[in-house]
Design a protein around this motif. Structure first.
Motif, PDB file in Angstrom:
ATOM      1  N   ARG A 191      28.204   0.474  55.432  1.00 17.51           N
ATOM      2  CA  ARG A 191      28.972   0.170  56.643  1.00 17.51           C
ATOM      3  C   ARG A 191      28.074  -0.003  57.865  1.00 17.51           C
ATOM      4  N   VAL A 192      26.850   0.510  57.785  1.00 19.31           N
ATOM      5  CA  VAL A 192      25.898   0.405  58.896  1.00 19.31           C
ATOM      6  C   VAL A 192      24.562  -0.079  58.355  1.00 19.31           C
ATOM      7  N   GLU A 193      24.005  -1.074  58.991  1.00 17.97           N
ATOM      8  CA  GLU A 193      22.651  -1.532  58.668  1.00 17.97           C
ATOM      9  C   GLU A 193      21.693  -0.904  59.681  1.00 17.97           C
ATOM     10  N   TRP A 194      20.854   0.001  59.213  1.00 22.33           N
ATOM     11  CA  TRP A 194      19.946   0.706  60.113  1.00 22.33           C
ATOM     12  C   TRP A 194      18.766  -0.203  60.451  1.00 22.33           C
ATOM     13  N   THR A 195      18.699  -0.614  61.689  1.00 24.84           N
ATOM     14  CA  THR A 195      17.650  -1.534  62.135  1.00 24.84           C
ATOM     15  C   THR A 195      16.456  -0.809  62.742  1.00 24.84           C
ATOM     16  N   GLY A 196      16.645   0.457  63.061  1.00 24.78           N
ATOM     17  CA  GLY A 196      15.554   1.248  63.616  1.00 24.78           C
ATOM     18  C   GLY A 196      15.691   2.702  63.237  1.00 24.78           C
ATOM     19  N   LEU A 197      14.697   3.237  62.557  1.00 28.70           N
ATOM     20  CA  LEU A 197      14.655   4.658  62.192  1.00 28.70           C
ATOM     21  C   LEU A 197      13.270   5.162  62.602  1.00 28.70           C
ATOM     22  N   THR A 198      13.226   5.833  63.744  1.00 26.70           N
ATOM     23  CA  THR A 198      11.951   6.181  64.359  1.00 26.70           C
ATOM     24  C   THR A 198      11.848   7.679  64.577  1.00 26.70           C
ATOM     25  N   LYS A 199      10.775   8.283  64.081  1.00 23.77           N
ATOM     26  CA  LYS A 199      10.519   9.697  64.366  1.00 23.77           C
ATOM     27  C   LYS A 199       9.895   9.786  65.758  1.00 23.77           C
ATOM     28  N   ARG A 200      10.510  10.593  66.607  1.00 25.61           N
ATOM     29  CA  ARG A 200       9.983  10.830  67.944  1.00 25.61           C
ATOM     30  C   ARG A 200       9.773  12.327  68.153  1.00 25.61           C
ATOM     31  N   GLU A 201       9.100  12.667  69.229  1.00 19.48           N
ATOM     32  CA  GLU A 201       8.890  14.066  69.569  1.00 19.48           C
ATOM     33  C   GLU A 201       9.322  14.318  71.011  1.00 19.48           C
ATOM     34  N   TYR A 202      10.105  15.364  71.177  1.00 23.50           N
ATOM     35  CA  TYR A 202      10.422  15.870  72.506  1.00 23.50           C
ATOM     36  C   TYR A 202       9.576  17.123  72.707  1.00 23.50           C
ATOM     37  N   VAL A 203       8.988  17.286  73.884  1.00 28.38           N
ATOM     38  CA  VAL A 203       8.136  18.443  74.159  1.00 28.38           C
ATOM     39  C   VAL A 203       8.916  19.478  74.973  1.00 28.38           C
ATOM     40  N   PHE A 204       9.108  20.653  74.387  1.00 28.99           N
ATOM     41  CA  PHE A 204       9.720  21.773  75.096  1.00 28.99           C
ATOM     42  C   PHE A 204       8.648  22.446  75.943  1.00 28.99           C
ATOM     43  N   ARG A 205       8.888  22.541  77.244  1.00 24.33           N
ATOM     44  CA  ARG A 205       7.902  23.083  78.174  1.00 24.33           C
ATOM     45  C   ARG A 205       8.479  24.325  78.864  1.00 24.33           C
ATOM     46  N   TYR A 206       7.849  25.463  78.604  1.00 31.54           N
ATOM     47  CA  TYR A 206       8.300  26.736  79.165  1.00 31.54           C
ATOM     48  C   TYR A 206       7.088  27.537  79.629  1.00 31.54           C
ATOM     49  N   HIS A 207       7.344  28.573  80.408  1.00 33.73           N
ATOM     50  CA  HIS A 207       6.246  29.396  80.915  1.00 33.73           C
ATOM     51  C   HIS A 207       5.479  30.100  79.790  1.00 33.73           C
ATOM     52  N   SER A 208       6.203  30.496  78.756  1.00 32.18           N
ATOM     53  CA  SER A 208       5.604  31.264  77.664  1.00 32.18           C
ATOM     54  C   SER A 208       6.571  31.248  76.490  1.00 32.18           C
ATOM     55  N   PRO A 209       6.127  31.659  75.287  1.00 29.25           N
ATOM     56  CA  PRO A 209       7.067  31.775  74.164  1.00 29.25           C
ATOM     57  C   PRO A 209       8.216  32.733  74.473  1.00 29.25           C
ATOM     58  N   GLU A 210       7.920  33.794  75.203  1.00 36.24           N
ATOM     59  CA  GLU A 210       8.965  34.760  75.552  1.00 36.24           C
ATOM     60  C   GLU A 210       9.979  34.145  76.527  1.00 36.24           C
ATOM     61  N   HIS A 211       9.495  33.311  77.441  1.00 36.42           N
ATOM     62  CA  HIS A 211      10.394  32.608  78.359  1.00 36.42           C
ATOM     63  C   HIS A 211      11.315  31.679  77.577  1.00 36.42           C
ATOM     64  N   PHE A 212      10.759  30.950  76.606  1.00 37.58           N
ATOM     65  CA  PHE A 212      11.571  30.090  75.729  1.00 37.58           C
ATOM     66  C   PHE A 212      12.668  30.908  75.063  1.00 37.58           C
ATOM     67  N   ALA A 213      12.293  32.049  74.474  1.00 43.43           N
ATOM     68  CA  ALA A 213      13.257  32.879  73.752  1.00 43.43           C
ATOM     69  C   ALA A 213      14.366  33.365  74.674  1.00 43.43           C
ATOM     70  N   MET A 214      14.012  33.865  75.850  1.00 44.43           N
ATOM     71  CA  MET A 214      15.021  34.401  76.747  1.00 44.43           C
ATOM     72  C   MET A 214      15.901  33.298  77.323  1.00 44.43           C
ATOM     73  N   TRP A 215      15.334  32.122  77.560  1.00 46.22           N
ATOM     74  CA  TRP A 215      16.140  31.006  78.083  1.00 46.22           C
ATOM     75  C   TRP A 215      17.235  30.637  77.084  1.00 46.22           C
ATOM     76  N   PHE A 216      16.859  30.564  75.816  1.00 45.54           N
ATOM     77  CA  PHE A 216      17.849  30.223  74.799  1.00 45.54           C
ATOM     78  C   PHE A 216      18.845  31.367  74.593  1.00 45.54           C
ATOM     79  N   MET A 217      18.387  32.596  74.684  1.00 44.34           N
ATOM     80  CA  MET A 217      19.305  33.729  74.527  1.00 44.34           C
ATOM     81  C   MET A 217      20.275  33.840  75.698  1.00 44.34           C
ATOM     82  N   ASP A 218      19.822  33.447  76.875  1.00 42.37           N
ATOM     83  CA  ASP A 218      20.683  33.532  78.055  1.00 42.37           C
ATOM     84  C   ASP A 218      21.634  32.352  78.194  1.00 42.37           C
ATOM     85  N   PHE A 219      21.208  31.145  77.749  1.00 43.35           N
ATOM     86  CA  PHE A 219      21.958  29.947  78.105  1.00 43.35           C
ATOM     87  C   PHE A 219      22.436  29.093  76.931  1.00 43.35           C
ATOM     88  N   TYR A 220      21.753  29.108  75.789  1.00 44.17           N
ATOM     89  CA  TYR A 220      22.143  28.245  74.662  1.00 44.17           C
ATOM     90  C   TYR A 220      23.303  28.923  73.934  1.00 44.17           C
TER      91      TYR A 220
END
Length: 271
Positions: A191-220
């Motif tokens: 039903r769909v002809e895939w004309t583009g299948l592209t692997k991309r990367e998004y860069v998560f930028r946080y102050h520290s790994p602990e900041h990443f963890a708390m941001w997700f625990m507080d808001f996600y």
């Protein structure tokens, strides 16, 4: 297990409660670039009828509206839709936000030139039904464009970490399967002809790994809801587990986090 054996409505009720917990746009707004790249890959044109499915706070709908498309966003979390409306008003963009389920969109057949979803529809528990709805609402010759986290990427690993604490319901497939070509072919068939299948990367930028963890625990929302169910010791263990996730993908050498997260950008033509 077949889809008829799974209570998808009960699962979605719990999912909705998760997304309505915390403040997801604090995370989701940081992903706006994914939507901008997706609408460019889909070559969105002025005047096209563009639908953002499982739109959250409206990243893809807003991106389409910036290109003068007639944009609509659909999501089942009313609080996220309200934030989408606030964002559209602040940017003077004309976007219609409608409450609805990705597995039964409250929209007519073949009503859109384009259906978009940025890390949204992948969370619908009934993958096949969600795919069928995407096909239904797009006209023949229109496009379906999706950005989905991959199983092997950082967010795939984040979900695996979370699943140790809160496993997926029985019979529900991992959302990161949407980030594989094989699963898209299985869901959409010819039903769909895939004309583009592209692997991309998004860069998560946080102050520290602990900041990443708390941001997700507080808001996600789903992780916020999980964290709120844990006592002090387990809460700390979850925080440690989450902080470990970006470390394996982090290229920063200054103590901050700059962690690459792989996703699949898929663009196809509805036959």
């Amino acid at each position: 297990m077949t889809s008829t054996a799974v209570d998808f409505e009960a699962i979605k009720d719990k999912q909705r409660a998760g997304w309505q917990t915390g403040d997801y746009p604090r995370v989701g707004n940081t992903l706006q670039i994914i939507a901008e790249l997706l609408v460019e890959a889909a070559d969105v044109r002025a005047g096209q009828r563009a639908l953002d499915v499982a739109c959250g706070q409206g990243n893809a709908a807003l991106a389409a509206a910036r290109r003068f498309a007639e944009a609509t966003g659909v999501d089942y979390a009313a609080n996220l839709l309200e934030q989408g409306r606030e964002r559209a008003a602040a940017e003077h963009l004309a976007v219609t936000f409608t409450e609805g389920d990705a597995e039964k969109l409250p929209l007519p057949d073949q009503a859109f030139d384009l259906a978009l979803s940025t890390v949204g529809v992948m969370f619908a528990p009934d993958h096949q039904r969600a795919a069928d709805e995407l096909v239904r609402v797009v006209r023949p010759g229109g496009k379906i464009a999706l950005a989905s986290w991959t199983p092997a990427g950082m967010i795939g690993q984040l979900f695996k970490t979370v699943s140790k604490w809160a496993p997926l319901p029985a019979g529900v497939q991992s959302p990161t399967l949407w980030g594989t070509e094989e699963h898209l072919v299985e869901l959409f068939g010819d039903r769909v002809e895939w004309t583009g299948l592209t692997k991309r990367e998004y860069v998560f930028r946080y102050h520290s790994p602990e900041h990443f963890a708390m941001w997700f625990m507080d808001f996600y929302g789903p992780i916020t809801r999980l964290a709120g169910s844990l006592d002090g010791e387990d809460y700390r263990h979850l925080a440690t587990d989450l902080a470990d996730v970006p470390r394996a993908f982090d290229y920063a050498d200054d103590g901050t986090v700059a962690a690459r997260a792989e996703y699949l950008e898929a663009v196809g033509v509805r036959r």
